[in-house]
Design a protein around this motif. Structure first.
Motif, PDB file in Angstrom:
ATOM      1  N   LYS A  61      -6.449 -13.237  -8.737  1.00 47.22           N
ATOM      2  CA  LYS A  61      -6.835 -14.340  -9.618  1.00 47.22           C
ATOM      3  C   LYS A  61      -7.629 -13.719 -10.752  1.00 47.22           C
ATOM      4  N   LEU A  62      -7.177 -13.910 -11.977  1.00 49.81           N
ATOM      5  CA  LEU A  62      -7.827 -13.313 -13.142  1.00 49.81           C
ATOM      6  C   LEU A  62      -8.950 -14.201 -13.667  1.00 49.81           C
ATOM      7  N   ASP A  63      -9.852 -13.603 -14.402  1.00 49.51           N
ATOM      8  CA  ASP A  63     -10.981 -14.338 -14.973  1.00 49.51           C
ATOM      9  C   ASP A  63     -10.528 -15.458 -15.912  1.00 49.51           C
ATOM     10  N   ASN A  64      -9.353 -15.309 -16.517  1.00 53.52           N
ATOM     11  CA  ASN A  64      -8.854 -16.333 -17.437  1.00 53.52           C
ATOM     12  C   ASN A  64      -8.160 -17.487 -16.702  1.00 53.52           C
ATOM     13  N   GLY A  65      -8.159 -17.469 -15.351  1.00 50.39           N
ATOM     14  CA  GLY A  65      -7.554 -18.536 -14.559  1.00 50.39           C
ATOM     15  C   GLY A  65      -6.123 -18.256 -14.147  1.00 50.39           C
ATOM     16  N   ASN A  66      -5.500 -17.254 -14.748  1.00 49.66           N
ATOM     17  CA  ASN A  66      -4.127 -16.908 -14.407  1.00 49.66           C
ATOM     18  C   ASN A  66      -4.078 -16.098 -13.117  1.00 49.66           C
ATOM     19  N   THR A  67      -2.881 -15.965 -12.587  1.00 44.12           N
ATOM     20  CA  THR A  67      -2.634 -15.174 -11.385  1.00 44.12           C
ATOM     21  C   THR A  67      -1.802 -13.964 -11.791  1.00 44.12           C
ATOM     22  N   LEU A  68      -2.162 -12.788 -11.284  1.00 40.91           N
ATOM     23  CA  LEU A  68      -1.428 -11.562 -11.565  1.00 40.91           C
ATOM     24  C   LEU A  68      -0.844 -11.019 -10.268  1.00 40.91           C
ATOM     25  N   ALA A  69       0.486 -10.974 -10.201  1.00 35.81           N
ATOM     26  CA  ALA A  69       1.178 -10.386  -9.053  1.00 35.81           C
ATOM     27  C   ALA A  69       1.641  -9.004  -9.465  1.00 35.81           C
ATOM     28  N   LYS A  70       1.547  -8.042  -8.544  1.00 34.41           N
ATOM     29  CA  LYS A  70       2.022  -6.706  -8.859  1.00 34.41           C
ATOM     30  C   LYS A  70       2.597  -6.049  -7.618  1.00 34.41           C
ATOM     31  N   MET A  71       3.515  -5.124  -7.872  1.00 32.99           N
ATOM     32  CA  MET A  71       4.125  -4.339  -6.803  1.00 32.99           C
ATOM     33  C   MET A  71       4.436  -2.964  -7.358  1.00 32.99           C
ATOM     34  N   GLU A  72       4.406  -1.995  -6.475  1.00 25.79           N
ATOM     35  CA  GLU A  72       4.546  -0.599  -6.877  1.00 25.79           C
ATOM     36  C   GLU A  72       5.852  -0.024  -6.339  1.00 25.79           C
ATOM     37  N   LYS A  73       6.508   0.790  -7.170  1.00 22.23           N
ATOM     38  CA  LYS A  73       7.717   1.483  -6.732  1.00 22.23           C
ATOM     39  C   LYS A  73       7.493   2.978  -6.912  1.00 22.23           C
ATOM     40  N   PRO A  74       7.510   3.729  -5.810  1.00 13.76           N
ATOM     41  CA  PRO A  74       7.392   5.184  -5.935  1.00 13.76           C
ATOM     42  C   PRO A  74       8.542   5.733  -6.785  1.00 13.76           C
ATOM     43  N   GLY A  75       8.248   6.715  -7.617  1.00 14.66           N
ATOM     44  CA  GLY A  75       9.266   7.292  -8.489  1.00 14.66           C
ATOM     45  C   GLY A  75      10.111   8.330  -7.781  1.00 14.66           C
ATOM     46  N   ASN A  76      11.155   8.758  -8.438  1.00 11.63           N
ATOM     47  CA  ASN A  76      12.029   9.802  -7.893  1.00 11.63           C
ATOM     48  C   ASN A  76      11.350  11.172  -7.930  1.00 11.63           C
TER      49      ASN A  76
END
Length: 114
Positions: A61-76
């Motif tokens: 939950k961001l300070d501006n009220g928005n929601t930030l979703a993230k996911m990581e992909k290991p590189g080659n």
């Protein structure tokens, strides 16, 4: 600063409060039901879009009220990675989707809007 703290081009995403954090796609999708109702579907769809190679699923939950979703992909290349982000407003509307790519030494290579 970027959303991942790496200095990407999308500011104002630091200082969030973690709402969901898990390592696997299946558990991340399952845990989306614990999010506010308007953000459940956009976050779930975002996570479903990643392959099973993705890890480090996180929702803040961001300070501006928005929601930030993230996911990581290991590189080659060993040690490299890409982090995908989706920012959603409280009404459930997607604000932006972007990717940060990192070199094996941890330096930001580029930020790309999706």
């Amino acid at each position: 600063m970027g959303a991942g703290g790496g200095g990407g081009g999308f500011g104002n995403t630091m200082g969030g409060r973690t709402q969901l954090s898990t390592g696997t796609k299946a558990s991340a999708i399952k845990l989306t039901s614990s999010l506010p109702e308007n953000t459940q579907k956009p976050v779930k769809d975002f996570f479903k879009g990643g392959s099973n190679k993705y890890n480090n699923f996180n929702v803040e939950k961001l300070d501006n009220g928005n929601t930030l979703a993230k996911m990581e992909k290991p590189g080659n290349v060993p040690g490299s990675k890409a982090i995908y982000y989706k920012e959603i407003n409280p009404e459930g509307k997607t604000i932006k989707v972007y990717k940060e790519t990192y070199a094996p030494d941890g330096s930001l290579i580029h930020t790309k809007e999706k």
